[in-house]
Scaffold this motif. Structure first.
Motif, mmCIF file in Angstrom:
data_model
loop_
_atom_site.group_PDB
_atom_site.id
_atom_site.type_symbol
_atom_site.label_atom_id
_atom_site.label_comp_id
_atom_site.label_asym_id
_atom_site.label_seq_id
_atom_site.Cartn_x
_atom_site.Cartn_y
_atom_site.Cartn_z
ATOM 1 N N ASP A 174 29.620 -8.552 -25.448
ATOM 2 C CA ASP A 174 28.537 -8.990 -24.561
ATOM 3 C C ASP A 174 28.084 -10.371 -25.045
ATOM 4 O OD1 ASP A 174 26.392 -9.409 -22.944
ATOM 5 O OD2 ASP A 174 25.268 -7.637 -23.546
ATOM 6 N N HIS A 175 28.421 -11.419 -24.267
ATOM 7 C CA HIS A 175 28.124 -12.788 -24.666
ATOM 8 C C HIS A 175 27.270 -13.446 -23.570
ATOM 9 C CE1 HIS A 175 31.229 -11.621 -27.295
ATOM 10 N NE2 HIS A 175 32.253 -12.040 -26.591
ATOM 11 N N TYR A 205 23.150 -14.995 -27.339
ATOM 12 C CA TYR A 205 23.772 -14.194 -28.405
ATOM 13 C C TYR A 205 25.236 -13.978 -28.067
ATOM 14 C CZ TYR A 205 22.863 -10.269 -25.172
ATOM 15 O OH TYR A 205 22.792 -9.447 -24.077
ATOM 16 N N ARG A 207 27.472 -10.797 -28.848
ATOM 17 C CA ARG A 207 27.340 -9.441 -29.382
ATOM 18 C C ARG A 207 28.707 -8.759 -29.435
ATOM 19 N NH1 ARG A 207 22.911 -6.556 -29.970
ATOM 20 N NH2 ARG A 207 21.735 -7.872 -28.514
ATOM 21 N N THR A 208 29.027 -8.251 -30.632
ATOM 22 C CA THR A 208 30.238 -7.475 -30.840
ATOM 23 C C THR A 208 29.829 -6.111 -31.397
ATOM 24 O OG1 THR A 208 31.523 -9.455 -31.299
ATOM 25 C CG2 THR A 208 32.455 -7.363 -32.014
ATOM 26 N N LYS A 210 27.428 -3.460 -32.241
ATOM 27 C CA LYS A 210 25.976 -3.456 -32.414
ATOM 28 C C LYS A 210 25.455 -4.730 -33.061
ATOM 29 C CE LYS A 210 25.625 1.586 -32.871
ATOM 30 N NZ LYS A 210 25.161 2.703 -33.732
ATOM 31 N N ASP A 211 26.366 -5.600 -33.516
ATOM 32 C CA ASP A 211 25.949 -6.810 -34.216
ATOM 33 C C ASP A 211 25.897 -7.994 -33.260
ATOM 34 O OD1 ASP A 211 25.739 -5.541 -36.679
ATOM 35 O OD2 ASP A 211 27.876 -5.795 -37.094
ATOM 36 N N ALA A 212 24.847 -8.799 -33.407
ATOM 37 C CA ALA A 212 24.672 -9.991 -32.570
ATOM 38 C C ALA A 212 24.755 -11.234 -33.445
ATOM 39 C CB ALA A 212 23.333 -9.938 -31.834
ATOM 40 N N TYR A 213 25.533 -12.217 -32.999
ATOM 41 C CA TYR A 213 25.729 -13.464 -33.723
ATOM 42 C C TYR A 213 25.267 -14.635 -32.837
ATOM 43 C CZ TYR A 213 28.817 -10.419 -36.441
ATOM 44 O OH TYR A 213 29.324 -9.391 -37.184
ATOM 45 N N VAL A 215 22.464 -16.100 -32.438
ATOM 46 C CA VAL A 215 21.274 -15.726 -31.665
ATOM 47 C C VAL A 215 20.394 -16.958 -31.477
ATOM 48 C CG1 VAL A 215 19.231 -14.249 -31.598
ATOM 49 C CG2 VAL A 215 21.381 -13.369 -32.531
ATOM 50 N N PRO A 281 24.349 -11.650 -38.050
ATOM 51 C CA PRO A 281 23.487 -10.748 -37.273
ATOM 52 C C PRO A 281 22.020 -10.935 -37.612
ATOM 53 C CG PRO A 281 25.410 -9.573 -38.059
ATOM 54 C CD PRO A 281 25.466 -10.939 -38.683
#
Length: 834
Positions: A174-175, A205, A207-208, A210-213, A215, A281
């Motif tokens: 989810d990007h 964000y 998101r891969t 549960k982790d979001a990068y 942000v 994250p």
């Protein structure tokens, strides 16, 4: 005027008139043919797209982007290729198509530029790998007979204020981005997409799982990508991503069909720690948001391999710093001359067992104090850990950089130790054979505050040495709030406790203390302690084992105060036991044994067995705050009590007792007792002198009191007082509902004190039965009718027995008729009106 100037003037005049005429002519032509142009645009769009396009308004303008012809579409809606998905593929406030005037009237209308403003684009792939963006027709779908496979080539696309999202449920991606101002080129051939991007965008964000990068990061992008729709292959040509002042080079590819494979190379250039940590994250990046760095910080990584099913690609990362400095902005602490070489790899098996992390040649100065060390971790399934450390650290600086559980630190820690061994060996008895630990630690005037409970620890000093997994306490002293302590012994299993999640720490030591302030130590907020309002919080960790021998000079909790406390304490798995406790309180002594089961914090079970010797009863009432009632208070009672008391009670984590579950048995003897200014006794002043009632004295009183289900049960007891021999029994609930029954010799009410004292020595006589019942605020004193009836029945039975014996002796001479005896009928219960 010369002829040349006149000629130039005419040229400008005729030329300008011609241009104006052409412009007017073109404007008229565009207006005349506007509907045809719009229809041509719609036909061309429908030729290239599979899905429906809705356009609220279309305008044709020659001057908006001259010399291009502009067709401006407003309020556009483009449906996606997934009928089951209600969300649209795209919507836009304005979409402008720019055409060259030269091909305006040709057979093919070529688009030179597209300008997209105030739009939202949502690319979506469901769990079945079906996409919503399959909207461009392939060559087989077109009605054209042309052999040319090129669908369109948009050499310039300008994007302004475009929200872009990509969601792929099949791989949990989810990007989301906001494209602020970006130039792009889109070249489509059959099912191949060639995309060029250059400009500014904001990453909401990436998101891969549960982790979001990334942000909320401001990015500048210069990238070239190629996407093969049929193979679902994304190829990233060498591209640059700028985050703040840091540059990252990215290249590689990812293919999803017929298998999922990734080959990605990332290299950071001109990076800093604040940029790198901000990309992690959010749960991690928030912790390090206040760190900044200067100097050379680098990293280079690769991800190569299959990602299908349970396959995991090979990951290799090299990172480090050279002569760098790291600055903590809040507390203004700095690590200088920092050097580090690090590497991470998941190994040749691409799993936890082959993974490794190494940090070599760690060196630096923290607030001017040098330190060095190394760390190696091999095999994440059965970790083999080796680390060493040497240096002196300022605790204030350490807590600034590593704020885990403590804050506001000060003082010095000097350490020189090393460790090597498998962490699994720390769980077993093998640790003494296979775990190697050595070295020393010194604390010098250390202080810090616990973050979970703001208790301030100060003046901590000590010498410690490692012995395998144990830390030997040669000396350790300090203050916890206002409580002082001195320890000598050992922390057993301390490395297991620090390095593993489910291990217990066992402390075997001798404890000495001058003062233990339990109000602070047990308070939920130790910084706000007031005896009347303090809320306590008690938790006994199941990972804490204790074997303590203690000596405490003074201890207090609310009004409770004790001196010269000594005993042994054993704690294991949330259960505490302490036997042989000796202490002094209320001018007497107490021997005490305690058992506590705190495995359920909301239901702490406490049992005690106590022997009280020569305790001042009024001080006991005061210390225990009149036992939660205000009927008999500390100012009403005097005397010394000896007692054997057994109790069982249940407390919650705030140390509030559940009175309905309290069970107690008290075998008490009170000597030299006094009942002073006790209001119910004052009510009898109509019959007895008030001066005598104000101070009811008795030499000794014994009784066995039972407490259960919120009620105090007082069996019949005799009180040999200065007024009379009074008998008392009854109940008193914790809700202050009482029911007392008194028996007082009738002579007491009509004789003077001297006579009363004489008559009190004789048994028998007429008694007055009284009852006190009601609540502490609303009670009544009256005749105890039931007690009088019971007494009369007993007297009649005794009289009947005597008469029967007398009649038996005369039965041989004259038979006697049984005498009919009718006991006097007592009146209904009558209360006194005082």
């Amino acid at each position: 005027m010369s002829r040349s100037l006149l000629w130039i003037k005419r040229l400008f005049l005729y030329g300008g008139s011609t241009l104006i005429g052409l412009a007017v002519l073109l404007t008229i032509i565009i207006q005349v043919y506007q509907d045809d142009i719009i229809q041509k645009i719609i036909v061309e769009v429908n030729k290239g797209l599979k899905t429906r396009v809705e356009i609220a308004k279309i305008e044709v303008s020659l001057w908006q982007n001259f010399p291009h012809l502009s067709i401006v579409c407003q309020n556009i809606r483009i449906q996606g290729s997934l009928p089951a998905r209600s969300q649209q593929l795209a919507q836009a406030g304005n979409l402008s198509f720019l055409f060259s005037l030269s091909n305006l009237f040709g057979d093919d209308l070529a688009i030179d530029q597209i300008i997209l403003q105030d739009a939202e684009v949502q690319l979506y792939t469901n769990a079945k790998e079906e996409v919503n963006y399959d909207i461009v027709k392939s060559s087989s779908d077109k009605q054209s007979s042309s052999s040319d496979d090129v669908q369109f080539d948009l050499r310039r696309i300008r994007l302004q204020n475009v929200k872009f999202s990509y969601i792929d449920q099949s791989i949990a991606q989810d990007h989301r981005f906001l494209i602020q101002k970006t130039d792009a080129r889109l070249f489509v051939k059959n099912e191949d997409y060639l995309i060029y991007l250059k400009g500014d965008l904001q990453s909401q964000y990436i998101r891969t799982g549960k982790d979001a990068y990334f942000v909320n990061k401001q990015l500048h992008l210069n990238s070239e990508m190629q996407y093969d729709y049929k193979k679902r292959k994304l190829l990233i040509q060498p591209s640059q991503v700028f985050v703040n002042s840091s540059e990252f080079q990215v290249m590689g590819y990812h293919v999803a069909k017929p298998y999922s494979f990734i080959d990605l190379q990332i290299e950071g250039k001109k990076t800093d720690i604040q940029t790198i940590t901000s990309l992690l994250p959010e749960s991690i990046s928030k912790t390090y948001a206040s760190y900044q760095s200067q100097g050379e910080i680098y990293f280079k990584g690769s991800v190569i391999g299959y990602t299908e099913g349970r396959s995991i690609p090979k990951v290799d990362v090299q990172f480090g710093c050279r002569n760098a400095s790291v600055y903590e902005t809040r507390l203004k602490k700095r690590i200088e001359q920092a050097n580090l070489t690090g590497a991470y790899s998941n190994g040749n098996k691409q799993n936890r067992s082959s993974s490794s992390l190494t940090l070599k040649n760690i060196k630096g100065k923290l607030d001017g104090r040098s330190f060095s060390g190394n760390v190696s971790l091999q095999n994440f399934d059965n970790p083999h850990l080796a680390f060493d450390f040497k240096g002196t650290l300022d605790i204030g600086a350490v807590t600034a950089f590593f704020p885990y559980g403590i804050r506001d630190g000060s003082g010095l820690l000097t350490a020189n130790f090393r460790f090597e061994g498998n962490l699994s060996d720390l769980r077993s008895q093998l640790q003494r054979r296979f775990v190697r630990t050595s070295g020393t630690i010194q604390l010098n005037n250390v202080a810090f505050t616990l973050t979970q409970r703001p208790l301030r620890l100060t003046r901590l000093s000590g010498d410690f040495s490692f012995n395998q997994s144990d830390l030997v306490i040669q000396r350790f002293s300090g203050y916890a709030g206002n409580s002082d302590f001195q320890l000598k012994g050992r922390f057993e299993n301390i490395l297991s406790y620090l390095l593993l999640d489910d291990q217990a720490l066992r402390i075997v030591a001798d404890l000495q203390s001058g003062v233990l302030n339990l109000d602070e130590l047990l308070a939920e907020n130790p910084t706000k302690v007031a005896q009347s309002t303090t809320q306590y919080r008690f938790r006994l960790s199941r990972q804490l084992d204790l074997a303590l021998t203690y000596q405490v000079n003074k201890m207090h909790l609310r009004r409770f105060q004790a001196q010269n406390i000594q005993g042994d304490l054993d704690v294991h798995d949330g259960v505490a036991r302490s036997k042989g406790i000796q202490l002094q309180l209320a001018d007497g002594t107490m021997n005490l044994s305690i058992g506590m089961d705190a495995r359920k914090p909301e239901q702490v079970q406490l049992s005690t067995n106590a022997e009280l010797n020569n305790i001042q009863i009024d001080k006991v009432f005061y210390m225990f705050e009149d036992f939660g009632q205000d009927f008999i208070r500390s100012q009403h009672v005097r005397g010394k009590v000896n007692a054997h008391i057994q109790t069982y009670l249940v407390l919650n984590e705030h140390l509030i007792s559940d009175n309905k579950k309290l069970v107690a048995e008290a075998f008490t003897t009170i000597r030299d007792g006094q009942l002073v200014n006790f209001e119910p006794m004052q009510k009898l002043s109509r019959f007895i002198k008030a001066s005598e009632l104000a101070n009811l004295m008795f030499g000794e009183m014994q009784n066995n009191i039972h407490i259960e289900k919120g009620n105090v049960f007082i069996p019949l007891m005799e009180i040999n007082s200065n007024i009379a021999n009074i008998s008392v029994q009854g109940t008193h609930s914790f809700d202050n509902v009482m029911d007392y029954h008194l028996r007082i010799p009738l002579k007491t009410f009509f004789q003077k004190r001297k006579t009363v004292e004489t008559s009190s020595q004789t048994s028998g006589g007429t008694n007055l039965f009284l009852r006190i019942n009601g609540t502490a605020d609303n009670y009544k004193i009256g005749y105890d009718s039931k007690a009088m009836r019971d007494k009369m029945k007993v007297d009649m039975q005794a009289r009947t027995t005597i008469e029967e014996k007398s009649n038996t002796r005369q039965s041989f001479l004259t038979p006697a008729r049984p005498a009919k005896v009718s006991p006097p009928k007592p009146k209904e219960e009558e209360y006194f009106d005082f």
